[in-house]
Structure formats: structure tokens, C-alpha cells
Design a protein around this motif. Structure first.
Motif: not given
Length: 242
Positions: A92-96, A120-123, A126-127
Motif C-alpha cells: 500500500k505504501i509503495a502504491g502497488r 495500524r496496519d489495517i488502517r 485500507g478497505r
């Protein structure tokens, strides 16, 4: 895809995958992601380090599956849940997002993850397409050991009757399922997810039809044969029902 937990050898993980696939009547291709666990009770700390080491490899596998158009359901047990969430967070952080979109559902069985890190990881992730499923039991002996070491609550030991847990499921789009009544093969109460495998197709059908107590996010309780016997609350769309 099955991602094993702490204290697993490759042979044990492969056996468990085959066992669950047969019990669940699985017709799709089964995949084992094997990370380098010590396969030893005293290897707990080393296994946590191995989880961090394996994140890039799991991300690469998910990328390859996504590029091949393969939609994947991930079942991660124990410390494998930590590996899974940390990898999804990394993607997610890497935009993948493409890799994340190809994941059909994530099931975390007795996840050995600090509850604050879990949230923290779940949020951050994201959904997801479907609610992340958490199979929990308050009497899990392995998680009790983990909690004594860390001094924190593990996500796999949550109490579905706790209003705070119900609020967590609502806010973070989770299905938290109490599997305390299911059979434990080893007596540790940490392997009940194997018994859950046979009931999983039934829950999948209920989710697909958006009917019954497993539709949407919520907190559920199963009986000894895997039937839903109570639902502390259920979230379907925007409606919260008791």
C-alpha cells in the motif's frame, strides 16, 4: 494461499495445506507460501526476525499472481498473519494497489500480532474487497505465551463480546469470528483454524448471497461444528443491528 505460522517446518505446512484443502472441498489451485521458520518451540524470536526477512518475497509472489490475473484468497496463521499484514502495508505504501486489488479475501487465523500494530496496519492498508476475517479465541495457549512475552494483547485473542472489539470490527471492516468451540488437534487451541476449514465454504456462500449473520463486517460466534450460533452485532451496508 496458505501462509503458515511460528514453529512450522515445510513438511508440516504442506501437510496442513493439503488437509484443509480436502476438508474444505477446495477445487481451486492451492498455494503454500513457506517462510523460513525455525520449526522449533524455542525459535520464537528467530521466527519473528524471519517474518521481517520474508516480506519482500511474499510481495513478489503476490505481484506475480496479480500479473497473471490470479485472484487470491490468503489464509495466514499465527505469525504468518503478521507477515501478511506487514506485506500488504508495504504494498500500500509503495502504491502497488493492483496487487491488493487481486486479493479476493484475507483470513487471519489466530493472528499473533500486537493489537495496536494490527490496527495500524489495517488502517494503512485500507478497505479491502471483502472484510478481513479474524479467527479468534480467548483460550489460545500459544497466544497466551506470546502475550506474556510482549505484554500486549494479540489480535487472535480478542473477545467478540467486548464492545470495544465490536466497535473495532465496525470501524475497520473486519469479521471477527470466535472459534473457541471448535476442536483443537494439538490441545494448544492454536490450531482450530483447521476445523474451521470445513465450515468455510458455508460462510463463503452466505457472504456471496449477502444473507445470514456473516454478511458484511461484524463479530460472530461459532459452535462446535462451525455453525454460527450468535452474532453480537452485524454490519450490512450502513445498518448496524443488534
Amino acid at each position: 494461499m496458505f501462509i503458515h505460522g511460528y514453529n512450522y517446518t515445510y513438511q508440516e505446512a504442506l501437510y496442513r495445506l493439503v488437509q484443509m484443502s480436502v476438508d474444505a472441498g477446495q477445487s481451486q489451485t492451492s498455494i503454500l507460501f513457506d517462510w523460513p521458520s525455525q520449526g522449533d518451540l524455542v525459535g520464537y524470536v528467530a521466527d519473528r526476525d524471519a517474518v521481517a526477512f520474508a516480506r519482500d518475497d511474499l510481495a513478489s509472489v503476490l505481484d506475480a499472481l496479480g500479473r497473471g490475473g490470479v485472484k487470491t484468497t490468503v489464509l495466514a496463521h499465527s505469525m504468518g498473519g503478521l507477515l501478511t499484514l506487514e506485506t500488504l502495508r508495504q504494498l500500500k505504501i509503495a502504491g502497488r494497489q493492483r496487487e491488493l486489488d487481486m486479493i479476493e479475501q484475507v483470513v487471519l487465523a489466530a493472528p499473533d500480532i500486537d493489537i495496536d500494530l494490527f490496527q495500524r496496519d489495517i488502517r494503512t492498508i485500507g478497505r479491502m474487497k471483502k472484510p478481513v476475517v479474524v479467527l479468534a479465541a480467548k483460550d489460545d495457549k500459544v497466544l497466551a505465551f506470546s502475550q506474556r512475552l510482549s505484554g500486549s494483547t494479540a489480535a487472535g485473542a480478542l473477545d467478540v463480546n467486548d464492545p470495544r472489539v465490536q466497535e473495532l470490527a465496525q470501524s475497520d471492516n473486519l469479521q471477527i469470528i470466535d472459534i473457541s468451540s471448535l476442536k483443537s488437534i494439538t490441545g494448544t487451541n492454536h490450531d482450530r483454524f483447521v476445523s474451521f476449514a470445513a465450515a468455510y465454504p458455508q460462510l463463503q456462500r452466505a457472504n456471496k448471497n449477502q444473507s445470514g449473520p456473516v454478511a458484511g463486517a461484524g463479530a460472530l460466534v461459532l459452535n462446535g461444528v462451525g455453525d454460527v450460533i450468535s452474532s453480537p452485532f452485524r454490519l450490512t451496508g450502513a445498518a448496524l443491528t443488534q
